[in-house]
Design a protein around this motif. Structure first.
Motif, short mmCIF file in Angstrom:
data_model
loop_
_atom_site.label_atom_id
_atom_site.label_comp_id
_atom_site.label_asym_id
_atom_site.label_seq_id
_atom_site.Cartn_x
_atom_site.Cartn_y
_atom_site.Cartn_z
N LEU A 111 0.85 -1.19 0.00
CA LEU A 111 0.00 0.00 0.00
C LEU A 111 0.89 1.23 0.00
CD1 LEU A 111 -2.83 -0.73 2.61
CD2 LEU A 111 -3.00 -0.81 0.12
N SER A 160 -3.35 7.62 -3.76
CA SER A 160 -2.83 6.41 -3.10
C SER A 160 -2.95 5.22 -4.04
CB SER A 160 -3.59 6.16 -1.80
OG SER A 160 -3.42 7.24 -0.90
N GLU A 161 -2.32 4.08 -3.64
CA GLU A 161 -2.23 2.97 -4.58
C GLU A 161 -2.07 1.65 -3.83
OE1 GLU A 161 0.18 2.48 -8.74
OE2 GLU A 161 1.39 2.83 -6.95
N LEU A 162 -2.72 0.62 -4.37
CA LEU A 162 -2.51 -0.76 -3.94
C LEU A 162 -1.79 -1.49 -5.06
CD1 LEU A 162 -4.90 -3.22 -2.20
CD2 LEU A 162 -3.96 -3.85 -4.44
N LEU A 196 -6.28 4.26 -5.33
CA LEU A 196 -7.18 4.29 -4.17
C LEU A 196 -7.61 5.72 -3.90
CD1 LEU A 196 -5.17 1.97 -1.73
CD2 LEU A 196 -7.04 1.31 -3.29
N TYR A 226 -9.24 8.29 -1.23
CA TYR A 226 -9.48 8.45 0.20
C TYR A 226 -10.90 8.96 0.40
CZ TYR A 226 -8.92 10.31 4.95
OH TYR A 226 -9.07 10.60 6.28
N PHE A 231 -10.54 3.78 2.19
CA PHE A 231 -10.12 4.01 0.81
C PHE A 231 -10.98 3.14 -0.10
CE2 PHE A 231 -6.54 5.17 3.38
CZ PHE A 231 -5.92 6.21 2.71
N SER A 232 -11.33 3.67 -1.27
CA SER A 232 -12.08 2.88 -2.24
C SER A 232 -11.20 2.64 -3.46
CB SER A 232 -13.37 3.60 -2.64
OG SER A 232 -13.10 4.87 -3.21
N PRO A 233 -11.11 1.38 -3.92
CA PRO A 233 -10.33 1.06 -5.11
C PRO A 233 -11.00 1.61 -6.37
CG PRO A 233 -10.64 -0.88 -3.72
CD PRO A 233 -11.57 0.17 -3.23
#
Length: 243
Positions: free
Chosen positions: A156, A168-170, A182, A184, A194-196
């Motif tokens: 993450l 952000s990133e997965l 992702l 926020y 967080f939602s993908p």
């Protein structure tokens, strides 16, 4: 010596241009007073009515237009026209949406934006209230940084600041080899949500779409939970900081 009168058409054109200039100045002044926080203000917050945060971002540009961007599960935008009321509050007339049942239902309705000393509250139809902060003033996520779960080669990269931020990133390493941005959504007592967002494909990543990633710091570690639950990270994964 005989003086020739000025051309009536030229005089009329001069008066018209002067009137247009005065009107433009008045419109600019009105637009400035409509938005108490500046002509390019951004307000951010989370709707927690469903029990989990859903980001809401209001972006005001020049003139009287303002865009409302709704996060998961709505994932839609509404264009509104704002006008200043006598009491200092701002009426938002919702003009059009880019699709989605939630946003389409707002079209032709109106909301109310109440700004008070750098904070605001948005009143939507059906009695929904969302507290807002000026961008950069919303409480930052508590776990920004890079985190890794060695058991599944998962990483993450969390670097959000405000609700609606999608930086952000997965990342899944080999053998899954996929990644998701992702967004926020905000915080509640359970953690930061967080939602993908759709990524570069791969079953391991795609199966997370429509779920929420809930992260909670635990000392120097990070607890990750998936909601609604799937077989990944149940009851939770414990990630370590990447140094």
């Amino acid at each position: 010596m005989r003086t020739t009168p000025a051309c009536p058409a030229l005089a009329g054109m001069t008066l018209l241009l002067a009137a247009l200039h005065a009107s433009a100045q008045a419109t600019d002044a009105d637009a400035a007073t409509i938005d108490p926080m500046g002509p390019a203000a951004v307000w951010v917050g989370s709707d927690v009515g469903s029990g989990k945060p859903s980001s809401l971002r209001l972006s005001a540009g020049d003139g009287a237009d303002i865009t409302l961007a709704f996060g998961e599960p709505y994932n839609c935008r509404v264009l509104a026209r704002r006008s200043l009321r006598d009491d200092g509050d701002i009426t938002l007339s919702f003009l059009q949406a880019n699709g989605g049942r939630h946003c389409n239902a707002l079209v032709a309705e109106a909301g109310l934006l109440q700004v008070r000393e750098g904070n605001a509250e948005l009143l939507l139809p059906a009695g929904v209230r969302v507290a807002l902060s000026a961008a950069g003033q919303y409480p930052a996520p508590p776990a920004n940084g890079q985190w890794a779960w060695a058991a599944s080669n998962l990483r993450l990269n969390l670097r959000a600041r405000d609700p609606g931020d999608a930086g952000s990133e997965l990342v899944y390493g080999s053998p899954r080899n996929c990644r998701l941005a992702l967004r926020y959504e905000g915080r509640n007592a359970q953690g930061a949500w967080f939602s993908p967002l759709p990524g570069n494909g791969g079953q391991a990543c795609d199966r997370l779409l429509g779920h929420g990633l809930v992260v909670t710091p635990e000392g120097e570690q990070l607890r990750l939970r998936i909601e609604p639950a799937i077989d990944t990270c149940q009851p939770a994964c414990v990630l370590q900081p990447v140094r």
